[in-house]
Motif scaffolding. Sequence first.
Motif, short mmCIF file in Angstrom:
data_model
loop_
_atom_site.label_atom_id
_atom_site.label_comp_id
_atom_site.label_asym_id
_atom_site.label_seq_id
_atom_site.Cartn_x
_atom_site.Cartn_y
_atom_site.Cartn_z
N ASP A 251 0.83 -1.21 0.00
CA ASP A 251 0.00 0.00 0.00
C ASP A 251 0.87 1.26 0.00
O ASP A 251 1.46 1.63 1.01
CB ASP A 251 -0.92 -0.03 1.23
CG ASP A 251 -1.93 1.10 1.23
OD1 ASP A 251 -1.77 2.04 0.41
OD2 ASP A 251 -2.87 1.04 2.04
N SER B 184 0.11 4.33 -0.10
CA SER B 184 -0.36 5.51 0.63
C SER B 184 -0.18 5.32 2.14
O SER B 184 -0.42 6.23 2.91
CB SER B 184 -1.84 5.75 0.32
OG SER B 184 -2.60 4.65 0.81
N ARG B 185 0.24 4.12 2.56
CA ARG B 185 0.27 3.83 3.99
C ARG B 185 1.62 4.14 4.60
O ARG B 185 2.67 3.84 4.02
CB ARG B 185 -0.07 2.35 4.18
CG ARG B 185 -0.32 1.97 5.60
CD ARG B 185 -1.32 0.83 5.73
NE ARG B 185 -1.55 0.59 7.14
CZ ARG B 185 -1.30 -0.56 7.75
NH1 ARG B 185 -0.88 -1.59 7.05
NH2 ARG B 185 -1.50 -0.68 9.04
N SER C 49 2.57 3.64 8.43
CA SER C 49 2.14 3.34 9.79
C SER C 49 3.34 2.98 10.67
O SER C 49 4.19 2.18 10.28
CB SER C 49 1.13 2.18 9.75
OG SER C 49 1.12 1.49 10.98
N GLU D 215 4.70 -0.29 8.78
CA GLU D 215 3.89 -0.88 7.72
C GLU D 215 3.52 0.19 6.70
O GLU D 215 3.31 1.35 7.07
CB GLU D 215 2.62 -1.51 8.30
CG GLU D 215 2.92 -2.75 9.15
CD GLU D 215 1.70 -3.24 9.90
OE1 GLU D 215 1.23 -4.34 9.58
OE2 GLU D 215 1.23 -2.51 10.78
N GLY D 216 3.41 -0.20 5.43
CA GLY D 216 3.04 0.73 4.36
C GLY D 216 4.22 0.98 3.44
O GLY D 216 5.35 1.21 3.90
#
Length: 450
Positions: A244, A246-247, A249, A264-265
């Motif tokens: 992802d 756009s992530r 985290s 994450e991301g």
Amino acid sequence: MRWILLIGVLAAVSLAAFATPFGGSGPDLQISIRQADEADLAVIYEWRKPRREIVLDGVAGGYRERRWEIETPGFELRRFVGSDRIVRTDGKKFSRVELTARPDLIRIEKEYQPVARYGAGGALVFTGHFWPLTAPKDEGGGRVNASFDFTPAAGGHVVAFGANEAALADWRSPMAHPAFVYLGPLDPVETDHVMALIDPDAPGWIVDEFNALVPESFDKLAALFGFTPETKPNLFLAAPLGRDESRLSYAGDALPAQFQITLEGAAWKEKSDKARGIFTSATIHEAVHLWQAAARPGTEEAPEWIHEGAADAIAAEVMVALGEWDSAAYAANERAARTECARELDTGSLNGAKARGDFRALYACGHVIALAVSRADGKTTADFWRDFIERAGDDGYSEDMFYDLVADRTGDRDFADALEDFARTPLAEPDRAIDGLFASAASLARERGR
Ligand SMILES: [Zn+2]
């Protein structure tokens, strides 16, 4: 007469300790945790004397019910409010039970993950969710006298605090507290400041930032708090980034002498001002907890905003001290905390926020309170915590102890009472209440010439 009675009791206690079939005064429970397949664990509980149940702390979302499978026939897991219990279906006593524990499919919020995948072939275990209690926590239960055996998958290591071994037997945490233990193929890197375990999949720029940030922020924190933690901390950095784009985290968990970061991301792949800013301030926040751990909450009731808000406030002080933030960036961070806190308190009191699931309130409103105190006493939040650690002593701290220290440092009980009302009462207009706290803090500082 009293002396004789006392000696009699001592003799009986020491006889009880040594007159066992096993000899010696070993643990009441042996917990064996073997890495079966990546983060799937084969767990064996073996009591020294048969018991009717194993009591475990509650984990949000019915985790154990969904992800633990009892392998020994004739047993079941029962869920209660605030605890899980493993019992025989016929209610009889037992000495041994085997089960498989798997990682949860989602990240359990505001909770240590019982076991999580950690880089390829690795697992990070939080012992607190495997370590039984003598009774449920709300009935005053403590941890059972237990020791752990850890066995990684073939060719792997076990890493816990300073230990990096092929296996650990009869292990107890040196902090006498639940801890993270890593099982898997990664080798830790030991520096002057830390023992770090870094996921080889973490982007190179993150590893470079981490390696630069740890020594400089730890040195600043040692200077601000006036001491260096006794145990060299363990840091775990995992980066299961995923696809992802756009992530972005960042999840961090801190324990005495340990913290773990999970990124994450896919937005972490490239270095950007935003990604770097989040990584730096959040990592310093976790590092602050290593110092705060010198003062432990004395009861389950001590609200988390006390340490989470202060960690945000002290992290901001360190960002300025390191030259990462100028005064405009510091002021923007303060405004963001005030706005977020006001929004979070629209639905109820700060002390009720955790139960409502408004976890951000603990950070933002705790930060607001720390800032107001700092404004009123004319000192940094790190300076407040130097005193707070001393007051907490071996028995730990309470919410009342926090207000008492505010009253002593500011010389104004009314201000401490106002903070107490702010935390305990649902507020009709949270934004005005926050403005009110800062106004009282400013006039108090002016009055006292601070
Ligand atoms: Zn925190």
